[in-house]
Write a protein that holds these residues in place. Structure first.
Motif, PDB file in Angstrom:
ATOM      1  N   LEU A  28       4.366  -5.338 -10.512  1.00 13.51           N
ATOM      2  CA  LEU A  28       3.365  -4.638  -9.706  1.00 13.51           C
ATOM      3  C   LEU A  28       3.550  -3.125  -9.798  1.00 13.51           C
ATOM      4  N   VAL A  29       4.775  -2.657  -9.613  1.00 14.31           N
ATOM      5  CA  VAL A  29       5.047  -1.219  -9.676  1.00 14.31           C
ATOM      6  C   VAL A  29       4.760  -0.696 -11.081  1.00 14.31           C
TER       7      VAL A  29
ATOM      8  N   ASP B 208       2.891  -1.995 -13.520  1.00 13.02           N
ATOM      9  CA  ASP B 208       1.468  -2.065 -13.875  1.00 13.02           C
ATOM     10  C   ASP B 208       0.646  -1.013 -13.142  1.00 13.02           C
ATOM     11  N   THR B 209       0.965  -0.765 -11.882  1.00 10.65           N
ATOM     12  CA  THR B 209       0.221   0.229 -11.105  1.00 10.65           C
ATOM     13  C   THR B 209       0.467   1.633 -11.652  1.00 10.65           C
TER      14      THR B 209
ATOM     15  N   ALA C 138      -1.404   1.812 -15.081  1.00  5.26           N
ATOM     16  CA  ALA C 138      -2.863   1.804 -15.012  1.00  5.26           C
ATOM     17  C   ALA C 138      -3.428   3.020 -14.280  1.00  5.26           C
ATOM     18  N   ASP C 139      -2.888   3.307 -13.116  1.00  3.89           N
ATOM     19  CA  ASP C 139      -3.466   4.349 -12.266  1.00  3.89           C
ATOM     20  C   ASP C 139      -2.909   5.744 -12.510  1.00  3.89           C
ATOM     21  N   HIS C 140      -1.773   5.834 -13.157  1.00  6.86           N
ATOM     22  CA  HIS C 140      -1.125   7.144 -13.283  1.00  6.86           C
ATOM     23  C   HIS C 140      -0.732   7.470 -14.722  1.00  6.86           C
TER      24      HIS C 140
ATOM     25  N   ILE D 129      -1.554   0.779  -1.085  1.00  4.16           N
ATOM     26  CA  ILE D 129      -1.549   1.363  -2.427  1.00  4.16           C
ATOM     27  C   ILE D 129      -1.224   2.855  -2.444  1.00  4.16           C
TER      28      ILE D 129
ATOM     29  N   TYR E 174       2.035   4.189  -4.134  1.00  5.87           N
ATOM     30  CA  TYR E 174       2.162   4.343  -5.581  1.00  5.87           C
ATOM     31  C   TYR E 174       1.744   5.741  -6.035  1.00  5.87           C
ATOM     32  N   THR E 175       0.821   6.341  -5.319  1.00  3.97           N
ATOM     33  CA  THR E 175       0.447   7.731  -5.614  1.00  3.97           C
ATOM     34  C   THR E 175       1.605   8.652  -5.268  1.00  3.97           C
TER      35      THR E 175
END
Length: 167
Positions: free
Chosen positions: A21-22, A24-25, A28-30, A112, A115-116
Motif C-alpha cells: 500500500l505504501v 504503490d501509493t 502512483a501519487d508521488h 490518505i 501519504y502526502t
C-alpha cells in the motif's frame, strides 16, 4: 526541493498489505519508484543490487525491528535518509529513533493525507542528503586543487582578512 527525477524508495514492513500500500501509493501519487520488502534482512541485500535514495521502515517487525535495521543500514550508508514510519509509535520509540539517528519519524494514521506528508518528508530528506553530498564533493574538489596547485593561492574575505595561503 528535489529535481524532477524519480526517487528510489525502499519500503520495509512485515505486513505485505501495508508495504505494498505504501509503495504503490508513493509510486502512483508521488512519482517515486518503490521496492517493497516484508523481511528486513532481505532489505539489506537490496543495497548490493539497487540504488536507494531513502528507506521507509516500520518499527515492529519480527526478525529486525526498525531501529536494528537503521543500525545495519547506517553501517554502510551512514547518511542515507531513513524514515521510521510506524503504527506502534510512542514517545519512547520516537526518542530512541532520534537518538539512533533516524532522519525522520512518522506515526501511521488513518486516511490518505498521511501519504502526502510522507512523500514530502521523503523529498525533503533526499534533497538535503543530495545537497550535503554535493557540498562534500565540491569541498573535496577545491581542496584537491589547492593542495596540488603549483602556484601560490591566497583566499581573502570581504574585509581583506587572509583566510588561506598555500604553503
Amino acid at each position: 526541493m528535489v529535481r524532477n527525477e524519480s526517487l528510489s524508495i525502499l519500503v520495509v514492513d512485515d505486513s505485505e498489505f501495508f508495504a505494498s500500500l505504501v509503495a504503490d501509493t508513493l509510486a502512483a501519487d508521488h512519482s517515486m519508484s518503490t521496492i517493497s520488502i516484508t523481511n528486513p534482512r532481505d532489505a539489506l541485500s537490496d543495497f548490493e543490487t539497487e540504488t536507494v535514495d531513502c528507506v521507509v521502515s516500520d518499527y515492529d517487525m519480527p526478525s529486525l525491528d526498525g531501529l536494528e535495521l537503521l543500525e545495519a543500514v547506517r553501517a554502510d550508508h551512514p547518511n542515507l535518509p531513513f524514515i521510521l514510519y510506524t503504527g506502534k509509535g510512542s514517545e519512547e520509540i520516537a526518542a530512541d529513533a532520534i537518538t539512533a539517528g533516524v532522519t525522520d519519524y512518522l506515526q501511521k494514521q488513518v486516511g490518505i493525507d498521511q501519504y502526502t506528508v510522507l512523500a514530502n518528508r521523503i523529498k525533503n530528506a533526499v534533497s538535503q542528503y543530495r545537497a550535503e553530498q554535493k557540498l562534500t564533493e565540491t569541498t573535496r574538489w577545491y581542496s584537491t586543487i589547492l593542495e596540488h596547485s603549483s602556484d601560490y593561492v591566497m583566499i581573502v574575505d570581504g574585509n581583506g582578512l587572509v583566510k588561506y595561503v598555500t604553503a
